[in-house]
Design a protein around this motif. Structure first.
Motif, short mmCIF file in Angstrom:
data_model
loop_
_atom_site.label_atom_id
_atom_site.label_comp_id
_atom_site.label_asym_id
_atom_site.label_seq_id
_atom_site.Cartn_x
_atom_site.Cartn_y
_atom_site.Cartn_z
N HIS A 347 67.20 69.18 90.82
CA HIS A 347 66.32 68.94 91.97
C HIS A 347 66.15 67.46 92.26
O HIS A 347 66.01 67.07 93.43
CB HIS A 347 64.95 69.57 91.70
CG HIS A 347 63.95 69.30 92.77
ND1 HIS A 347 64.02 69.88 94.01
CD2 HIS A 347 62.84 68.50 92.78
CE1 HIS A 347 62.99 69.46 94.74
NE2 HIS A 347 62.26 68.62 94.02
N SER A 348 66.18 66.61 91.20
CA SER A 348 65.88 65.20 91.40
C SER A 348 66.73 64.32 90.48
O SER A 348 66.81 64.57 89.27
CB SER A 348 64.39 64.93 91.14
OG SER A 348 64.11 63.55 91.08
N GLU A 349 67.33 63.30 91.05
CA GLU A 349 68.10 62.35 90.26
C GLU A 349 67.20 61.59 89.29
O GLU A 349 67.62 61.19 88.20
CB GLU A 349 68.81 61.36 91.20
CG GLU A 349 69.75 60.41 90.50
CD GLU A 349 70.50 59.51 91.49
OE1 GLU A 349 70.74 58.34 91.14
OE2 GLU A 349 70.83 60.00 92.59
N PHE A 350 65.93 61.40 89.69
CA PHE A 350 64.97 60.70 88.82
C PHE A 350 64.84 61.40 87.46
O PHE A 350 64.85 60.75 86.42
CB PHE A 350 63.60 60.65 89.51
CG PHE A 350 62.48 60.25 88.59
CD1 PHE A 350 62.29 58.92 88.24
CD2 PHE A 350 61.63 61.21 88.06
CE1 PHE A 350 61.27 58.55 87.38
CE2 PHE A 350 60.61 60.85 87.20
CZ PHE A 350 60.43 59.51 86.86
N TYR A 351 64.71 62.73 87.49
CA TYR A 351 64.55 63.47 86.24
C TYR A 351 65.81 63.37 85.38
O TYR A 351 65.75 63.34 84.14
CB TYR A 351 64.21 64.93 86.51
CG TYR A 351 62.75 65.13 86.83
CD1 TYR A 351 61.77 64.87 85.89
CD2 TYR A 351 62.36 65.60 88.09
CE1 TYR A 351 60.43 65.05 86.19
CE2 TYR A 351 61.02 65.79 88.40
CZ TYR A 351 60.06 65.50 87.44
OH TYR A 351 58.73 65.68 87.74
N GLY A 352 66.97 63.34 86.03
CA GLY A 352 68.20 63.19 85.27
C GLY A 352 68.21 61.89 84.48
O GLY A 352 68.60 61.86 83.30
N GLU A 353 67.78 60.79 85.12
CA GLU A 353 67.72 59.50 84.44
C GLU A 353 66.65 59.50 83.35
O GLU A 353 66.86 58.94 82.26
CB GLU A 353 67.43 58.40 85.46
CG GLU A 353 68.56 58.19 86.47
CD GLU A 353 68.25 57.09 87.46
OE1 GLU A 353 67.18 56.45 87.30
OE2 GLU A 353 69.06 56.85 88.37
N LEU A 354 65.50 60.12 83.62
CA LEU A 354 64.41 60.18 82.64
C LEU A 354 64.87 60.91 81.38
O LEU A 354 64.69 60.40 80.25
CB LEU A 354 63.20 60.90 83.24
CG LEU A 354 62.03 61.17 82.28
CD1 LEU A 354 61.40 59.86 81.81
CD2 LEU A 354 60.98 62.06 82.94
N PHE A 355 65.46 62.08 81.54
CA PHE A 355 65.88 62.86 80.37
C PHE A 355 67.01 62.15 79.62
O PHE A 355 67.12 62.26 78.39
CB PHE A 355 66.32 64.26 80.80
CG PHE A 355 65.21 65.09 81.39
CD1 PHE A 355 63.91 64.98 80.91
CD2 PHE A 355 65.46 65.99 82.42
CE1 PHE A 355 62.89 65.74 81.46
CE2 PHE A 355 64.45 66.76 82.96
CZ PHE A 355 63.15 66.63 82.49
N SER A 356 67.86 61.41 80.35
CA SER A 356 68.94 60.67 79.71
C SER A 356 68.38 59.58 78.80
O SER A 356 68.85 59.39 77.67
CB SER A 356 69.85 60.04 80.78
OG SER A 356 70.84 59.25 80.17
N VAL A 401 56.45 64.74 82.37
CA VAL A 401 56.80 65.72 83.40
C VAL A 401 55.54 66.31 84.02
O VAL A 401 55.44 66.47 85.25
CB VAL A 401 57.70 66.82 82.82
CG1 VAL A 401 57.94 67.92 83.86
CG2 VAL A 401 59.03 66.24 82.35
N GLU A 402 54.57 66.65 83.17
CA GLU A 402 53.32 67.21 83.68
C GLU A 402 52.61 66.23 84.62
O GLU A 402 52.07 66.63 85.66
CB GLU A 402 52.41 67.58 82.52
CG GLU A 402 51.12 68.28 82.96
CD GLU A 402 50.28 68.73 81.77
OE1 GLU A 402 49.22 69.34 82.03
OE2 GLU A 402 50.65 68.45 80.62
N LEU A 403 52.64 64.95 84.24
CA LEU A 403 52.00 63.93 85.06
C LEU A 403 52.68 63.82 86.41
O LEU A 403 52.03 63.79 87.47
CB LEU A 403 52.06 62.58 84.34
CG LEU A 403 51.47 61.38 85.06
CD1 LEU A 403 49.97 61.56 85.26
CD2 LEU A 403 51.75 60.09 84.30
N PHE A 404 54.02 63.77 86.43
CA PHE A 404 54.74 63.64 87.68
C PHE A 404 54.61 64.88 88.55
O PHE A 404 54.50 64.80 89.78
CB PHE A 404 56.23 63.35 87.40
CG PHE A 404 56.48 62.00 86.81
CD1 PHE A 404 55.90 60.86 87.37
CD2 PHE A 404 57.29 61.85 85.70
CE1 PHE A 404 56.13 59.61 86.81
CE2 PHE A 404 57.52 60.61 85.15
CZ PHE A 404 56.95 59.48 85.69
N GLU A 405 54.62 66.05 87.93
CA GLU A 405 54.55 67.30 88.69
C GLU A 405 53.18 67.56 89.26
O GLU A 405 53.02 68.30 90.22
CB GLU A 405 54.97 68.48 87.79
CG GLU A 405 56.45 68.53 87.48
CD GLU A 405 57.30 68.71 88.72
OE1 GLU A 405 57.24 69.81 89.32
OE2 GLU A 405 58.01 67.78 89.10
#
Length: 407
Positions: A347-356, A401-405
């Motif tokens: 859904h989001s490139e941001f999350y991909g970078e965060l998890f990486s 994740v909870e904070l961002f969501e």
């Protein structure tokens, strides 16, 4: 029939601080400061009560190489009590209290036998002629990574043979990898008992022959929860009996409570008080970590009462300073927040970078090295196990994740 009995303890860490606590009442604070000494006194009480032949202390009697005068004096006092009863103590030093440190030495009574930095054998004989060989060594320095197990060899001339070793059982990830060994290696030595130290969780690696970590006799932080103690061992020609004996003065305990029915701060308070009184029935001083699960996040007064620390403060104020105190050392809750990692990445490139970034931290063991190498931080921080590091990373990811969501 030839027989012997002894107490096996390890990892006393005398005079070590309790961590993760603040704003304690004076009486509870004093109990905590004395708890490691009280645990040692309880060990000696049990040795005298059961009139054992000797006591084994398998390393880390003291918390550091610069052992305090208070710790040494307290240890000497209890060893003198054993000596008055004619009970010898066989002691090795481990990675925390290795022999390479520099400290003001207090002479110990003659009933205490300290193993040197070379593998040695101590001989014990009862009046009836029953004899025991005890094998062990003290760490010459903190980081002992050689396979000392290779030096242990059975000597003739004794009815029983006991190996004393402060070290790491290969495959365990929770403690430093010092003096490593495998269970088959221990068994191959054909000793009658292995008295281990280093792991703070009670663990029986083998029953025949007995290979035992007694754990530490007094928990010092939230990771060292539950009953702590030593082993009372009775050895006969036909077998061995091993019994765990609790010695802790204060117990760390963690409880999870279902909070799905809570609808106000008042119901939360009553639920917490009920748990506190149940714990008090144990009769021991308790440091309680209370987690309220399945809290409805829409009931704001519930989450705010916990997040603000107000409920914790009220519960601590209510607690009387009695012998069987129950001090709430932590109050947390869970919202049962769940997420799909792959869906968020798609859904989001941001999350991909965060998890990486998080995964990179998980792969690199030296990610926290700057903290442990800092001159001030390392005095107050113990290196964490791989399991603990993963738990911290997973909780940090969930919170982010909870904070961002929620925004």
């Amino acid at each position: 029939m030839k027989e012997i009995s002894f107490i096996h303890s390890a990892d006393l860490h005398l005079d070590s601080p309790m961590t993760g606590l603040k704003a304690l009442p004076e009486t509870i604070f004093k109990r905590l400061r004395q708890s490691t000494f009280k645990a040692l006194a309880n060990i000696v009480d049990k040795a005298i009560e059961h009139q054992v032949d000797f006591v084994i202390l398998a390393g880390d009697i003291f918390d550091g190489e610069d052992r305090s005068l208070k710790a040494q004096s307290g240890f000497r006092k209890e060893m003198e009590r054993l000596g008055e009863e004619g009970i010898p103590a066989y002691v090795i030093h481990g990675n925390h209290d290795h022999l390479g440190g520099n400290w003001p030495r207090i002479e110990l009574p003659s009933n205490v036998h300290i193993f040197s930095d070379k593998l040695g054998v101590e001989h014990f004989s009862k009046k009836d002629g029953t004899s025991v060989n005890l094998y062990g060594f003290s760490y010459p320095e903190r980081h002992v990574q050689e396979r000392w197990i290779n030096q242990y060899e059975k000597e003739d001339g004794a009815d029983f043979h006991i190996g004393i070793l402060h070290g790491h059982s290969e495959g365990d990830t929770e403690h430093g990898r010092y003096a490593p060994f495998t269970l088959p290696e221990l068994v191959s030595k054909r000793f009658d008992y292995w008295a281990l130290g280093h792991i703070h969780k009670r663990r029986v690696l083998s029953e025949d022959p007995p290979v035992i970590y007694p754990g530490n006799p007094q928990g010092r932080n939230r990771k060292e929860s539950g009953p702590k103690g030593c082993y009372l061992v009775k050895m006969y020609e036909g077998g061995t009996e091993c019994r765990f004996i609790e010695t802790n003065d204060i117990v760390w305990q963690e409880r999870h409570v279902d909070g799905s029915a809570l609808d106000s701060a008042g119901t939360l308070y009553r639920l917490c008080r009920s748990e506190i009184e149940q714990v008090r029935e144990s009769g021991k001083g308790t440091l309680l970590l209370l987690r309220i699960d399945h809290v409805d996040p829409t009931v704001k007064e519930l989450t705010e009462a916990i997040d603000s620390g107000e409920m914790l403060e009220i519960l601590q104020e209510d607690e009387s300073e009695e012998e069987s105190f129950v001090w709430i050392a932590g109050l947390t809750f869970s919202r049962d927040f769940r997420y799909d990692r792959e869906a968020l990445k798609a859904h989001s490139e941001f999350y991909g970078e965060l998890f990486s970034v998080i995964d990179q931290y998980d792969r690199h063991e030296d990610s926290l090295a700057p903290l442990y190498s800092h001159s001030i931080a390392r005095r107050h921080t113990e290196e964490q196990s791989e399991e603990t590091r993963r738990e911290v990373l997973e909780e940090a990811e969930r919170m982010l994740v909870e904070l961002f969501e929620s925004d």
